[in-house]
Design a protein around this motif. Structure first.
Motif, PDB file in Angstrom:
ATOM      1  N   GLY A 163       0.792  -1.228   0.000  1.00 30.41           N
ATOM      2  CA  GLY A 163       0.000   0.000   0.000  1.00 30.41           C
ATOM      3  C   GLY A 163       0.817   1.267   0.000  1.00 30.41           C
ATOM      4  N   ILE A 164       2.051   1.196  -0.478  1.00 30.06           N
ATOM      5  CA  ILE A 164       2.919   2.376  -0.535  1.00 30.06           C
ATOM      6  C   ILE A 164       2.721   3.074  -1.877  1.00 30.06           C
ATOM      7  CG2 ILE A 164       5.327   3.147  -0.578  1.00 30.06           C
ATOM      8  CD1 ILE A 164       5.871   0.650   1.260  1.00 30.06           C
ATOM      9  N   ILE A 165       2.510   4.367  -1.831  1.00 35.54           N
ATOM     10  CA  ILE A 165       2.275   5.154  -3.040  1.00 35.54           C
ATOM     11  C   ILE A 165       3.617   5.506  -3.668  1.00 35.54           C
ATOM     12  CG2 ILE A 165       1.219   7.241  -3.992  1.00 35.54           C
ATOM     13  CD1 ILE A 165      -0.589   7.261  -1.477  1.00 35.54           C
ATOM     14  N   GLN A 166       3.876   4.952  -4.832  1.00 27.47           N
ATOM     15  CA  GLN A 166       5.140   5.218  -5.524  1.00 27.47           C
ATOM     16  C   GLN A 166       4.936   6.333  -6.557  1.00 27.47           C
ATOM     17  OE1 GLN A 166       7.193   1.419  -6.789  1.00 27.47           O
ATOM     18  NE2 GLN A 166       5.268   0.535  -6.079  1.00 27.47           N
ATOM     19  N   LYS A 167       5.786   7.321  -6.472  1.00 24.94           N
ATOM     20  CA  LYS A 167       5.757   8.409  -7.448  1.00 24.94           C
ATOM     21  C   LYS A 167       7.172   8.542  -8.026  1.00 24.94           C
ATOM     22  CE  LYS A 167       3.216  12.089  -6.706  1.00 24.94           C
ATOM     23  NZ  LYS A 167       2.049  11.851  -7.575  1.00 24.94           N
ATOM     24  N   MET A 168       7.406   7.780  -9.109  1.00 26.90           N
ATOM     25  CA  MET A 168       8.702   7.824  -9.755  1.00 26.90           C
ATOM     26  C   MET A 168       8.744   9.004 -10.745  1.00 26.90           C
ATOM     27  SD  MET A 168      10.343   5.284  -8.324  1.00 26.90           S
ATOM     28  CE  MET A 168       9.425   5.670  -6.815  1.00 26.90           C
ATOM     29  N   LYS A 169       9.946   9.340 -11.184  1.00 24.42           N
ATOM     30  CA  LYS A 169      10.182  10.514 -12.037  1.00 24.42           C
ATOM     31  C   LYS A 169       9.597  11.765 -11.375  1.00 24.42           C
ATOM     32  CE  LYS A 169      10.245   8.035 -16.454  1.00 24.42           C
ATOM     33  NZ  LYS A 169       9.679   7.954 -17.820  1.00 24.42           N
TER      34      LYS A 169
END
Length: 442
Positions: free
Chosen positions: A223-229
């Protein structure tokens, strides 16, 4: 031969151990703290899984039986190359050979506001401070009625999706699931978001595509929100401002987005590239006759690593041992050998039963899941200094494995983060109140 080693991290400590009790060599080991810190497990201190003493080991205890190693706990002020002298807070020390093993510190890329408000994790004390902040935020959230305002105290943003960021995000997610709802039944932890940000395309970008993909999947499952770039532009203590114009409201920004070398004064700027000291294949600082640099502070161009070796504990330990052997050869009149890093692999753990391993030697192999997680645990436990520390850490891990709990949720409730008063103002008020009470009694 008088050898001074600045820094008792992985590189400096392994070098000192290699030179321990060697005839014809006197070693002075300088560090600003009295203990060696096991950096790969800082995040477990920050998330209440381990106590600080379990990953720290007294430097003097390592060399209790040494005949040729002496230790000074002090800060280096400058290196005087022309005189072969190291100046410190406690005095000046001459050397025949100087080894810089000062490691790296958090890199905020020149943003002073980030440096003052974001939370780093490059030392045991910083890990303890981070744990205090997280627990204090939950305590403060109990007193906030407005749901949106409360959400700021629960939300955690981690900048940097390398091994430190990924492992920290996974550990915090386990706290959110297994521990925090029991400790704080008044809080709705469905409101707690954990963000993992990085300017690169995927987490664990420097590992294999399989490991990056597995890590991303595990983070999604947690449930971790990943925001790459995604790059953090600024932070004001409540709002994480992104380069794309987005804003994440959070009272906690953890900075694991970059490091820079701790270059001591006296090393010319032209010898430093991207915060690291340029060295040749013998770890000798370019253009100097008797100064060496090893570990995170050094950058060496080799056929396999034309842009320099990665800043990893395995590289630092390898360079420390290798330079030790070379200095012993030098005292015996034998030629030194050129260094090249033999990469045996890399690994990271995301959470309980979830890990990734890229093995390079003795054969190339990718591991994930429970087997990778167990491999990670066994290796890191074996690398700790001191048999007692190894036992304590392993027992803590076993307890957590069967209980789904972390028992070291200790924090100092020294002031309320809801208050606009500083610690100094609160202490001043306490002193005035005590003085008035004393007068009244008289």
């Amino acid at each position: 031969m008088k050898v001074i080693i600045i820094g008792a991290g992985f590189a400096g400590l392994d070098l000192a151990q290699k030179l321990n009790n060697r005839e014809g060599i006197e070693v002075l080991l300088i560090d600003k703290v009295t203990y060696h810190q096991f950096q790969p497990l800082f995040y477990q201190v920050a998330t209440s899984a381990l106590e600080p003493s379990s990953i720290s080991f007294p430097i003097r205890k390592v060399f209790q039986r040494s005949r040729n190693i002496r230790i000074r706990i002090t800060r280096v002020q400058a290196i005087r190359r022309a005189q072969n002298i190291v100046e410190t807070d406690t005095g000046s020390y001459p050397y025949d050979v100087l080894v810089i093993a000062t490691g790296a510190d958090t890199n905020y890329f020149g943003n002073e506001k980030l440096a003052s408000l974001a939370l780093p994790m490059k030392s045991t004390l910083e890990a303890v401070k981070l744990k205090n902040r997280i627990i204090n935020n939950f305590e403060d959230a109990l007193e906030v009625a407005d749901p949106m305002e409360r959400k700021k105290y629960l939300t955690i943003v981690i900048a940097g999706a390398g091994p430190t960021g990924v492992e920290l995000a996974g550990a915090i997610s386990e706290m959110r699931k297994n521990m925090l709802p029991k400790d704080y039944p008044e809080l709705d932890f469905r409101m707690m978001d954990i963000y993992l940000l990085d300017g690169l395309e995927k987490p664990l970008f420097n590992m294999s595509p399989q490991s990056s993909g597995d890590a991303s999947q595990y983070l999604n499952e947690l449930g971790i929100i990943q925001k790459m770039k995604t790059i953090v532009k600024d932070y004001d203590g409540e709002n994480v401002m992104l380069a794309d114009g987005g804003v994440i409201k959070s009272k906690t920004l953890i900075w694991a987005a970059g490091v820079k070398g701790n270059v001591p004064a006296g090393i010319e700027p032209e010898l430093v590239i991207k915060g690291r000291i340029r060295v040749d294949r013998f770890n000798k600082v370019i253009g100097t006759p008797n100064i060496y640099a090893i570990g995170d502070i050094a950058t060496m161009e080799t056929p396999l690593y034309p842009k320099g070796h990665p800043q990893l504990a395995s590289v630092a330990k390898s360079q420390g041992k290798f330079l030790g052997r070379n200095l012993i050869r030098y005292t015996m009149g034998e030629p030194m050998e050129e260094y090249e890093f033999e990469n045996k692999g890399s690994m990271a753990t995301i959470a309980r039963g979830r890990g990734v391993v890229d093995m390079e030697k003795p054969f190339k192999m990718h591991l994930n899941g429970v087997l990778a997680w167990m491999t990670w645990m066994l290796l890191h436990a074996s690398l700790l200094h001191g048999g007692k520390n190894r036992v304590i850490v392993f027992v803590n891990w076993l307890y957590k494995l069967f209980s789904f709990d972390q028992t070291l949720r200790l924090a100092e409730r020294y002031y309320s983060l809801l208050s606009d008063k500083t610690i100094e103002e609160i202490k001043s008020e306490d002193c005035r109140e005590a003085e008035e009470n004393s007068k009244a009694q008289m």
